[in-house]
Design a protein around this motif. Structure first.
Motif, PDB file in Angstrom:
ATOM      1  N   LEU A  26     -19.853 -77.948  18.762  1.00 49.79           N
ATOM      2  CA  LEU A  26     -19.249 -78.733  19.840  1.00 49.79           C
ATOM      3  C   LEU A  26     -20.322 -79.388  20.701  1.00 49.79           C
ATOM      4  O   LEU A  26     -20.203 -80.571  21.061  1.00 49.79           O
ATOM      5  N   VAL A  27     -21.386 -78.662  21.005  1.00 44.88           N
ATOM      6  CA  VAL A  27     -22.483 -79.241  21.780  1.00 44.88           C
ATOM      7  C   VAL A  27     -23.142 -80.379  20.996  1.00 44.88           C
ATOM      8  O   VAL A  27     -23.469 -81.426  21.567  1.00 44.88           O
ATOM      9  N   LEU A  28     -23.328 -80.192  19.697  1.00 48.32           N
ATOM     10  CA  LEU A  28     -23.895 -81.266  18.872  1.00 48.32           C
ATOM     11  C   LEU A  28     -22.991 -82.488  18.867  1.00 48.32           C
ATOM     12  O   LEU A  28     -23.462 -83.629  18.925  1.00 48.32           O
ATOM     13  N   PHE A  29     -21.681 -82.270  18.819  1.00 52.07           N
ATOM     14  CA  PHE A  29     -20.727 -83.369  18.875  1.00 52.07           C
ATOM     15  C   PHE A  29     -20.845 -84.116  20.204  1.00 52.07           C
ATOM     16  O   PHE A  29     -20.864 -85.353  20.236  1.00 52.07           O
ATOM     17  N   MET A  34     -22.749 -88.747  23.359  1.00 47.16           N
ATOM     18  CA  MET A  34     -23.583 -89.304  24.425  1.00 47.16           C
ATOM     19  C   MET A  34     -24.535 -90.367  23.884  1.00 47.16           C
ATOM     20  O   MET A  34     -24.765 -91.395  24.526  1.00 47.16           O
ATOM     21  N   GLU A  35     -25.077 -90.147  22.694  1.00 47.74           N
ATOM     22  CA  GLU A  35     -25.948 -91.146  22.082  1.00 47.74           C
ATOM     23  C   GLU A  35     -25.188 -92.438  21.796  1.00 47.74           C
ATOM     24  O   GLU A  35     -25.673 -93.536  22.094  1.00 47.74           O
ATOM     25  N   VAL A  36     -24.008 -92.300  21.226  1.00 43.56           N
ATOM     26  CA  VAL A  36     -23.194 -93.482  20.924  1.00 43.56           C
ATOM     27  C   VAL A  36     -22.783 -94.186  22.211  1.00 43.56           C
ATOM     28  O   VAL A  36     -22.847 -95.415  22.316  1.00 43.56           O
ATOM     29  N   PHE A  70     -31.972 -81.710  17.425  1.00 44.99           N
ATOM     30  CA  PHE A  70     -32.863 -81.138  16.421  1.00 44.99           C
ATOM     31  C   PHE A  70     -33.164 -79.677  16.743  1.00 44.99           C
ATOM     32  O   PHE A  70     -33.145 -78.822  15.854  1.00 44.99           O
ATOM     33  N   ALA A  71     -33.436 -79.384  18.012  1.00 43.94           N
ATOM     34  CA  ALA A  71     -33.748 -78.012  18.404  1.00 43.94           C
ATOM     35  C   ALA A  71     -32.556 -77.089  18.156  1.00 43.94           C
ATOM     36  O   ALA A  71     -32.727 -75.965  17.668  1.00 43.94           O
ATOM     37  N   LEU A  72     -31.355 -77.543  18.474  1.00 47.45           N
ATOM     38  CA  LEU A  72     -30.165 -76.715  18.236  1.00 47.45           C
ATOM     39  C   LEU A  72     -29.963 -76.447  16.748  1.00 47.45           C
ATOM     40  O   LEU A  72     -29.667 -75.317  16.349  1.00 47.45           O
ATOM     41  N   MET A  75     -32.688 -74.002  15.568  1.00 49.79           N
ATOM     42  CA  MET A  75     -32.527 -72.635  16.068  1.00 49.79           C
ATOM     43  C   MET A  75     -31.359 -71.907  15.424  1.00 49.79           C
ATOM     44  O   MET A  75     -31.464 -70.735  15.070  1.00 49.79           O
ATOM     45  N   PHE A  76     -30.232 -72.583  15.277  1.00 48.89           N
ATOM     46  CA  PHE A  76     -29.045 -71.876  14.831  1.00 48.89           C
ATOM     47  C   PHE A  76     -28.771 -72.042  13.340  1.00 48.89           C
ATOM     48  O   PHE A  76     -28.542 -71.063  12.643  1.00 48.89           O
ATOM     49  N   TYR A  77     -28.802 -73.261  12.830  1.00 49.97           N
ATOM     50  CA  TYR A  77     -28.422 -73.470  11.442  1.00 49.97           C
ATOM     51  C   TYR A  77     -29.567 -73.193  10.477  1.00 49.97           C
ATOM     52  O   TYR A  77     -29.333 -72.890   9.317  1.00 49.97           O
ATOM     53  N   MET A  78     -30.813 -73.297  10.947  1.00 46.54           N
ATOM     54  CA  MET A  78     -31.951 -72.929  10.111  1.00 46.54           C
ATOM     55  C   MET A  78     -32.392 -71.497  10.406  1.00 46.54           C
ATOM     56  O   MET A  78     -33.389 -71.027   9.869  1.00 46.54           O
TER      57      MET A  78
END
Length: 119
Positions: A26-29, A34-36, A70-72, A75-78
Motif C-alpha cells: 500500500l505504501v508503494l502504491f 505521488m510520482e504520477v 527502492f529502499a522498501l 528491505m522487505f521483498y529482498m
C-alpha cells in the motif's frame, strides 16, 4: 520415542506476516501515485501556474520518491531487513558510492553549463 519439535534457531529471523507485506504494498502504491501526481501537476494536462515554481525540483523529488520505493522493496521483498547486516552493507555500500558519484557529476555538469553560459 522422541517427538520432533520444530524450534527456531537463535540465528534465524522471523519473516514479516502477510499483513506487513500488504502495508508495504500500500505504501508503494501511494508513493507511485505521488510520482504520477507530481508529473501531472508539473507537465501534464492539469499543470498550472504552480508548475513553473516546482519544475526545478521535479527531478530531485522524483529521485527521492523512487529511492524510498527502492529502499522498501530491498528491505522487505529482498529480505535485507531480516538478513545479516553484512549483506545489507555489501548491498548498500556500492549504491552509496554510485549515488555520490552521480550527484557529483550532476553538480559538475551544472557548474560547467553555468560557466559556459557566462562567457
Amino acid at each position: 520415542m522422541d517427538a520432533h519439535v520444530s524450534t527456531a534457531h537463535p540465528s534465524e529471523h522471523s519473516h514479516p506476516s502477510a499483513a506487513v507485506y500488504a502495508k508495504v504494498g500500500l505504501v508503494l502504491f501511494v508513493l507511485t501515485a505521488m510520482e504520477v501526481g507530481l508529473y501531472e501537476i508539473t507537465y501534464g494536462d492539469h499543470a498550472g501556474a504552480f508548475a513553473e515554481d516546482i519544475k526545478p525540483f521535479f527531478v530531485p523529488m522524483l529521485l527521492l520518491l523512487s529511492a524510498a520505493k527502492f529502499a522498501l522493496v530491498a528491505m522487505f521483498y529482498m529480505h535485507l531487513r531480516q538478513d545479516s547486516k553484512l549483506f545489507s552493507g555489501i548491498f548498500v555500500f556500492p549504491l552509496t558510492i554510485a549515488a555520490v558519484i552521480i550527484i557529483g557529476l550532476m553538480l559538475l555538469m551544472s557548474y560547467h553549463m553555468a560557466f559556459a553560459r557566462s562567457g
